[in-house]
Design an enzyme around this catalytic site. Structure first.
Site, PDB file in Angstrom:
ATOM      1  N   ASP A  92       0.411  -0.918  -0.064  1.00  0.00           N
ATOM      2  CA  ASP A  92      -0.124  -0.042   0.015  1.00  0.00           C
ATOM      3  C   ASP A  92       0.943   1.542  -0.129  1.00  0.00           C
ATOM      4  O   ASP A  92       1.777   1.291   0.732  1.00  0.00           O
ATOM      5  CB  ASP A  92      -1.469  -0.074   0.922  1.00  0.00           C
ATOM      6  N   ARG A  93       0.081   2.197  -0.442  1.00  0.00           N
ATOM      7  CA  ARG A  93       1.121   3.918  -0.748  1.00  0.00           C
ATOM      8  C   ARG A  93       1.398   4.347   1.093  1.00  0.00           C
ATOM      9  O   ARG A  93       2.400   4.325   1.001  1.00  0.00           O
ATOM     10  CB  ARG A  93      -0.069   5.095  -0.840  1.00  0.00           C
TER      11      ARG A  93
END
Length: 221
Positions: free
Chosen positions: A79-80
């Site tokens: 994930d970012r």
């Protein structure tokens, strides 16, 4: 008239057959080119707030801002908001080995959570919890000290006053979207920071945050 129809049918069949052969030959040639390409494996220590892809229409930071290697793709996602190891490769078999649940490849995460999980919460995570997409597989869960090799995050996490935090070492054998975050939230301890340390035999060892390296891939790995 009957002969004309037969001739047209023959032409149609021949045309279809030639078209099929051309398409088949093109696919085979493309497959052959891919098979003949050298297998490449890139390890990247992904910083916080970097997308795990090479392009973004919104102009956010992506892998392209760090890695000049072309033709490799991330095995699984990170994930970012998460940090740590990202394995990129052009080897489809390696991607499958690292990401498919049936392969049972272990992935280790260091996770900072809000609060201090008790034995019941830890045991629930170990045996498996039921999320909205089904029960999780058994996982390795340990309470650990903050890793001494860990870099500072920019920006730092937001901690709530008077609420302690703790670190977990989590070993998963599957990979669902936001799985670690959903698991810790399920037992009442939201994830504040998440770092992936390893995928199978690949680890972060020797990689500073934002740094990448290309490694030689063994033929029978």
């Amino acid at each position: 008239m009957r002969q004309l129809i037969s001739s047209e049918n023959t032409m149609q069949k021949t045309s279809f057959r030639n078209h099929y052969v051309k398409r088949f030959s093109s696919r085979q040639a493309s497959k052959s080119r891919k098979e003949n390409q050298p297998k490449r494996v890139v390890l990247f220590n992904k910083p916080y707030d970097v997308l795990p892809q090479f392009t973004d229409e919104a102009g956010r930071r992506t892998l392209k801002d760090f890695i000049p290697v072309q033709g490799v793709y991330a095995a699984g996602r990170l994930d970012r908001d998460s940090e740590g190891l990202l394995v990129l490769t052009n080897d489809g078999a390696l991607q499958a080995r690292l990401t498919q649940p049936g392969k049972r490849t272990g992935k280790i995460y260091y996770v900072q959570v809000e609060g201090i999980p008790d034995n019941a919460a830890l045991q629930a995570l170990r045996t498996g919890v039921t999320l909205n997409d089904g029960p999780t597989l058994p996982a390795g869960i340990e309470i650990v000290a903050e890793p001494d090799w860990l870099w500072p995050r920019t920006p730092p996490i937001r901690e709530r006053k008077n609420i302690p935090t703790s670190w977990l070492k989590v070993t998963l054998y599957e990979g669902r979207n936001h799985q670690v975050r959903r698991m810790t939230a399920h037992v009442g301890h939201p994830t504040l920071r998440l770092i992936r340390y390893s995928m199978g035999d690949y680890t972060l060892n020797g990689l500073d945050n934002g740094q990448w390296c290309e490694i030689a891939q063994e033929k029978d790995r």
